[in-house]
Design an enzyme around this catalytic site. Structure first.
Site, PDB file in Angstrom:
ATOM      1  N   CYS A 116      15.203  33.953 -11.640  1.00 36.80           N
ATOM      2  CA  CYS A 116      13.947  34.255 -12.324  1.00 36.80           C
ATOM      3  C   CYS A 116      13.073  33.004 -12.271  1.00 36.80           C
ATOM      4  O   CYS A 116      13.350  32.010 -12.942  1.00 36.80           O
ATOM      5  CB  CYS A 116      14.240  34.660 -13.766  1.00 36.80           C
ATOM      6  SG  CYS A 116      12.809  35.260 -14.671  1.00 36.80           S
ATOM      7  N   CYS A 144      -4.494   0.300  18.181  1.00 32.08           N
ATOM      8  CA  CYS A 144      -3.850   0.025  19.459  1.00 32.08           C
ATOM      9  C   CYS A 144      -2.989   1.195  19.908  1.00 32.08           C
ATOM     10  O   CYS A 144      -2.089   1.627  19.198  1.00 32.08           O
ATOM     11  CB  CYS A 144      -2.989  -1.228  19.336  1.00 32.08           C
ATOM     12  SG  CYS A 144      -2.052  -1.602  20.829  1.00 32.08           S
TER      13      CYS A 144
END
Length: 342
Positions: free
Chosen positions: A314, A37
């Protein structure tokens, strides 16, 4: 009467205004989606920043200028759909696709919820090759996510003529708010969306989304070999996002060669997306770096970085996904493009 110069000036102003409107329109793009719809498809897109207009209509069939009654008969080949005009500088097609999937049951090609028949079939109607590829990719990701027990059956097809629906269908959620809300609840759409999109993906589904190495790094705090990972020597401009959640983490602007063999950064792209916790494993004390939203293990941060911050983030390549600068706008990270102009 106006003189010739005045008329000339007026004409120039009209032409300039017209040119500006044409130029503005050329910056806008169109997206077309069907999800049952169309009343229920207007509302979600209408609320998105960068969406300029949402129109309900019919497309996908062969009948010219169909009426609502003709489409409901199922004999026109059309499906109820919405056509969205949007500003790509504020919102991209990938974001619209994400919103689309989260409004429907993508596994049900025979209709949506209580509305059955081809006129309610879900579909993505692409307007160019880029939209087509993004739609295919997003459908593939959804299929692999493990969120659904059956395959995604939503159609992806080239857009054809779009016919605007009758006026009383436009902005139905505004003109008839109570019937609209009752319909959404009664159709089962809201319950399905809540149960489907608010649930957490179980561990086995996350294993399907990630490679074994990505899973080991992000979920089990693993570490990949130095100098033998994807991004340690990557020098392209772009950003690095969490491979699990997509949250932006680091930028090539802050990346440097630390000699460690892992991607290293002087600072995060957005500090709010990073958490730091004490790590006392392996008989040493370190600071672990994790993503905030997905809680993915990323790596560690050390106090031996460049003078600019003194920090060295790192990070494992397997915990990251790299998005090149030229793809950032398209993938929904346009707000960060400006960092490369500084």
């Amino acid at each position: 009467m106006f003189g010739k110069k005045v008329w000339t000036l007026i004409l120039m102003l009209v032409l300039i205004n017209l040119q500006q409107r044409v130029m503005a329109d050329t910056k806008h793009e169109i997206a077309t989606f069907a999800g049952g719809c169309f009343w229920c498809m207007e509302h979600p897109f209408d609320e998105m920043d960068g969406v300029l207009e949402v129109v309900s209509g019919y497309t996908g069939g062969n009948t010219k200028n169909p009426t609502y009654q003709e489409v409901c008969s199922g004999r026109t080949g059309h499906t109820e759909a919405v056509q969205i005009r949007f500003d790509p500088s504020k919102i991209n097609y990938s974001q619209l696709l994400d919103k689309f999937w989260k409004q429907i049951d993508p596994t049900d090609a025979g209709g949506q919820f209580v509305d059955r028949g081809s006129q309610y079939r879900p579909a993505v109607f692409y307007h160019n090759d880029k939209q087509m590829q993004l739609a295919i990719d997003s459908k593939d990701i959804l299929n692999r996510s493990g969120r659904f027990n059956s395959r995604i059956e939503t159609e992806i097809t080239r857009a054809g003529t779009f016919y605007m629906a009758e006026e009383y269908h436009q902005d139905y959620y505004k003109s008839c708010p109570l019937p609209y809300k009752s319909y959404r609840v009664g159709s089962g759409r809201d319950r399905f969306l809540k149960d489907t999109w608010e649930k957490e993906l179980p561990e086995q589904n996350l294993r399907k989304e990630l490679t074994p190495l990505q899973y080991k790094i992000t979920q089990e705090c693993g570490t990949e070999p130095p100098f033998k990972n994807e991004y340690w020597d990557n020098k392209r401009e772009g950003i690095y996002v969490d491979v699990v959640s997509g949250e932006p983490l680091f930028s090539s602007v802050d990346k440097y060669d630390s000699g460690s063999g892992w991607p290293s950064f002087t600072k995060p792209l957005d500090p709010d997306n990073i958490t730091q916790v004490a790590d006392r494993s392996l008989f040493m004390e370190r600071i672990e770096v994790k993503s905030k939203e997905a809680d993915s293990h990323l790596g560690h941060v050390f106090n031996d970085g460049p003078d600019s911050t003194g920090l060295r983030f790192c990070i494992n390549s397997a915990s990251l996904r790299f998005i090149p600068k030229e793809d950032m706008q398209e993938e929904g990270y346009g707000e960060y493009v400006g960092i490369f102009d500084k």
